[in-house]
Every structure is written in structure tokens, then in C-alpha cells.
Design a protein around this motif. Structure first.
Motif, PDB file in Angstrom:
ATOM      1  N   ARG A  34       0.807  -1.262  -0.018  1.00 24.74           N
ATOM      2  CA  ARG A  34      -0.153   0.001  -0.037  1.00 24.74           C
ATOM      3  C   ARG A  34       0.636   1.258   0.343  1.00 24.74           C
ATOM      4  NH1 ARG A  34      -3.068  -3.212   3.399  1.00 24.74           N
ATOM      5  NH2 ARG A  34      -2.209  -2.547   4.999  1.00 24.74           N
ATOM      6  N   SER A  35       2.042   0.982   0.895  1.00 19.79           N
ATOM      7  CA  SER A  35       3.113   2.667   0.701  1.00 19.79           C
ATOM      8  C   SER A  35       3.887   3.000  -0.750  1.00 19.79           C
ATOM      9  CB  SER A  35       3.585   1.810   1.963  1.00 19.79           C
ATOM     10  OG  SER A  35       5.245   2.858   2.386  1.00 19.79           O
ATOM     11  N   ALA A  36       3.857   1.616  -1.218  1.00 23.50           N
ATOM     12  CA  ALA A  36       4.906   0.930  -2.404  1.00 23.50           C
ATOM     13  C   ALA A  36       3.972   2.057  -3.377  1.00 23.50           C
ATOM     14  CB  ALA A  36       4.786   0.081  -2.878  1.00 23.50           C
ATOM     15  N   ILE A  37       1.893   1.548  -3.923  1.00 24.14           N
ATOM     16  CA  ILE A  37       1.433   1.997  -4.886  1.00 24.14           C
ATOM     17  C   ILE A  37       0.983   3.045  -4.385  1.00 24.14           C
ATOM     18  CG2 ILE A  37      -0.980   2.191  -4.953  1.00 24.14           C
ATOM     19  CD1 ILE A  37      -0.948  -1.213  -4.376  1.00 24.14           C
ATOM     20  N   ALA A  38       1.278   3.885  -2.615  1.00 20.84           N
ATOM     21  CA  ALA A  38       0.576   5.484  -2.280  1.00 20.84           C
ATOM     22  C   ALA A  38       1.798   6.509  -3.177  1.00 20.84           C
ATOM     23  CB  ALA A  38       0.988   5.527  -1.186  1.00 20.84           C
ATOM     24  N   GLY A  39       3.359   5.996  -2.742  1.00 22.13           N
ATOM     25  CA  GLY A  39       4.004   6.154  -3.186  1.00 22.13           C
ATOM     26  C   GLY A  39       4.483   6.754  -4.875  1.00 22.13           C
ATOM     27  N   ARG A  40       3.909   5.476  -5.569  1.00 24.45           N
ATOM     28  CA  ARG A  40       4.294   5.641  -6.935  1.00 24.45           C
ATOM     29  C   ARG A  40       3.501   6.493  -7.242  1.00 24.45           C
ATOM     30  NH1 ARG A  40       4.738   0.099  -9.705  1.00 24.45           N
ATOM     31  NH2 ARG A  40       7.232   0.525  -9.014  1.00 24.45           N
ATOM     32  N   SER A  64      12.460   6.030  -4.232  1.00 22.65           N
ATOM     33  CA  SER A  64      13.571   5.939  -4.600  1.00 22.65           C
ATOM     34  C   SER A  64      14.361   6.177  -6.163  1.00 22.65           C
ATOM     35  CB  SER A  64      13.924   4.021  -4.892  1.00 22.65           C
ATOM     36  OG  SER A  64      13.109   3.565  -5.393  1.00 22.65           O
ATOM     37  N   ILE A  65      14.924   6.955  -6.409  1.00 19.21           N
ATOM     38  CA  ILE A  65      15.243   7.482  -8.008  1.00 19.21           C
ATOM     39  C   ILE A  65      14.972   5.829  -9.149  1.00 19.21           C
ATOM     40  CG2 ILE A  65      17.048   8.121  -9.841  1.00 19.21           C
ATOM     41  CD1 ILE A  65      16.136  10.039  -7.191  1.00 19.21           C
ATOM     42  N   ALA A  66      15.159   4.820  -8.639  1.00 18.68           N
ATOM     43  CA  ALA A  66      14.556   3.779  -9.597  1.00 18.68           C
ATOM     44  C   ALA A  66      13.168   4.027  -9.743  1.00 18.68           C
ATOM     45  CB  ALA A  66      15.037   2.446  -8.731  1.00 18.68           C
ATOM     46  N   THR A  67      12.516   4.072  -8.781  1.00 15.58           N
ATOM     47  CA  THR A  67      10.520   4.576  -9.168  1.00 15.58           C
ATOM     48  C   THR A  67      10.440   5.259  -9.474  1.00 15.58           C
ATOM     49  OG1 THR A  67      10.514   3.052  -7.051  1.00 15.58           O
ATOM     50  CG2 THR A  67       9.197   4.692  -7.275  1.00 15.58           C
ATOM     51  N   ILE A  68      11.320   6.406  -9.684  1.00 17.53           N
ATOM     52  CA  ILE A  68      11.518   7.409 -10.328  1.00 17.53           C
ATOM     53  C   ILE A  68      11.078   7.325 -11.155  1.00 17.53           C
ATOM     54  CG2 ILE A  68      11.184   9.813 -10.448  1.00 17.53           C
ATOM     55  CD1 ILE A  68      12.081  10.240  -7.580  1.00 17.53           C
ATOM     56  N   THR A  69      12.406   6.799 -11.850  1.00 18.75           N
ATOM     57  CA  THR A  69      12.896   6.641 -13.072  1.00 18.75           C
ATOM     58  C   THR A  69      11.669   5.993 -14.325  1.00 18.75           C
ATOM     59  OG1 THR A  69      15.267   7.102 -12.544  1.00 18.75           O
ATOM     60  CG2 THR A  69      15.371   5.895 -14.655  1.00 18.75           C
ATOM     61  N   ARG A  70      11.608   4.396 -13.537  1.00 11.94           N
ATOM     62  CA  ARG A  70      10.563   3.616 -14.492  1.00 11.94           C
ATOM     63  C   ARG A  70       9.204   4.651 -14.163  1.00 11.94           C
ATOM     64  NH1 ARG A  70      12.310   0.307 -10.521  1.00 11.94           N
ATOM     65  NH2 ARG A  70      10.937   0.552  -9.077  1.00 11.94           N
ATOM     66  N   CYS A  71       8.568   5.769 -13.238  1.00 11.06           N
ATOM     67  CA  CYS A  71       7.995   6.457 -13.234  1.00 11.06           C
ATOM     68  C   CYS A  71       7.961   7.170 -14.333  1.00 11.06           C
ATOM     69  CB  CYS A  71       6.928   7.030 -12.365  1.00 11.06           C
ATOM     70  SG  CYS A  71       6.637   5.540 -11.251  1.00 11.06           S
ATOM     71  N   SER A  72       8.477   7.530 -14.535  1.00  8.02           N
ATOM     72  CA  SER A  72       9.139   8.747 -15.802  1.00  8.02           C
ATOM     73  C   SER A  72       9.425   7.952 -17.474  1.00  8.02           C
ATOM     74  CB  SER A  72      10.173   9.623 -15.446  1.00  8.02           C
ATOM     75  OG  SER A  72      11.257  10.324 -16.376  1.00  8.02           O
ATOM     76  N   ASN A  73       9.911   7.094 -17.426  1.00  7.89           N
ATOM     77  CA  ASN A  73      10.174   6.690 -18.638  1.00  7.89           C
ATOM     78  C   ASN A  73       8.347   6.700 -18.784  1.00  7.89           C
ATOM     79  OD1 ASN A  73      12.615   6.555 -18.496  1.00  7.89           O
ATOM     80  ND2 ASN A  73      13.570   4.893 -17.957  1.00  7.89           N
ATOM     81  N   TYR A  74       7.600   5.531 -17.584  1.00  9.53           N
ATOM     82  CA  TYR A  74       6.417   5.365 -18.379  1.00  9.53           C
ATOM     83  C   TYR A  74       5.696   6.845 -18.732  1.00  9.53           C
ATOM     84  CZ  TYR A  74       2.349   2.833 -18.487  1.00  9.53           C
ATOM     85  OH  TYR A  74       0.729   2.324 -18.575  1.00  9.53           O
ATOM     86  N   LEU A  75       5.301   8.180 -18.170  1.00  8.96           N
ATOM     87  CA  LEU A  75       4.417   9.152 -19.264  1.00  8.96           C
ATOM     88  C   LEU A  75       5.457   9.337 -20.545  1.00  8.96           C
ATOM     89  CD1 LEU A  75       4.775  10.650 -15.909  1.00  8.96           C
ATOM     90  CD2 LEU A  75       2.728   9.496 -16.666  1.00  8.96           C
ATOM     91  N   LYS A  76       6.667   8.790 -20.694  1.00  8.75           N
ATOM     92  CA  LYS A  76       7.603   9.517 -22.082  1.00  8.75           C
ATOM     93  C   LYS A  76       7.458   8.524 -22.861  1.00  8.75           C
ATOM     94  CE  LYS A  76      11.923  11.411 -19.757  1.00  8.75           C
ATOM     95  NZ  LYS A  76      13.182  10.332 -19.605  1.00  8.75           N
ATOM     96  N   HIS A  77       6.738   7.621 -22.368  1.00 12.46           N
ATOM     97  CA  HIS A  77       6.366   7.058 -23.482  1.00 12.46           C
ATOM     98  C   HIS A  77       4.744   6.056 -24.380  1.00 12.46           C
ATOM     99  CE1 HIS A  77      10.692   4.913 -22.961  1.00 12.46           C
ATOM    100  NE2 HIS A  77      10.469   4.711 -24.505  1.00 12.46           N
TER     101      HIS A  77
END
Length: 93
Positions: A34-40, A64-77
Motif C-alpha cells: 500500500r505504501s509503495a502504491i501511494a508513493g508511486r 527511490s530514484i529507480a521508482t521515479i525513473t520507471r514512472c518517468s519512462n512510462y510517462l515518456k512512452h
């Protein structure tokens, strides 16, 4: 038989009562999940609002920077129309 995400979504959608939905999600997800989903979700909101750098998001929200990068990459595509729909959905929370 493998569990289907569609079945999970159907169960969630079938509960219009917020208190029942909370019970279901508490049953299905651990506190860490739940915390991970809220953070994402927060990361997606902040990235879509474009008001903070990735490093600022990581520092302020302990994500984490890794989570932020994954989210950012998802938005870019993401297709622009879908991106606008997502922004309307989650940036008004």
C-alpha cells in the motif's frame, strides 16, 4: 490456474462503498505494498505537474530514484491523449 489482474480489477470496481473497498484492499495488499502504491501515485502526480526535479521528489518523499525513473519512462512512452486522461484522473486527488 494463474490469477488474473482483470478479476482483481472487477472485484475492486464492484465495491462502490468506500468502506468495503478499504477492507478489500487491506486484505489484498500488505502495508508495504500500500505504501509503495501511494508513493508511486505521488511520483506520477509530481512528474505530471512538472514542479519538482526527480532528485527533489526522491528527497522529499523518500521514494527511490529507480521508482521515479520507471514512472518517468512510462510517462515518456505514453500517448499524449492517454497522458492527459491520466493527469486529469490523478492530479485532482
Amino acid at each position: 490456474m494463474r490469477a488474473s489482474w482483470d478479476i482483481v480489477l472487477e472485484k475492486i470496481i464492484a465495491h462502490p462503498e468506500p468502506s468495503e473497498l478499504r477492507v478489500l484492499l487491506d486484505l489484498l495488499l500488505t502495508e508495504e505494498e500500500r505504501s509503495a502504491i501511494a508513493g508511486r501515485l505521488k511520483v506520477f502526480q509530481l512528474l505530471l505537474e512538472s514542479q519538482m526535479s526527480q532528485r527533489q521528489i526522491a528527497a522529499e518523499y523518500q521514494v527511490s530514484i529507480a521508482t521515479i525513473t520507471r514512472c518517468s519512462n512510462y510517462l515518456k512512452h505514453m500517448e499524449p491523449e492517454l497522458k492527459e486522461k491520466v493527469k486529469a484522473l490523478i492530479c485532482t486527488l
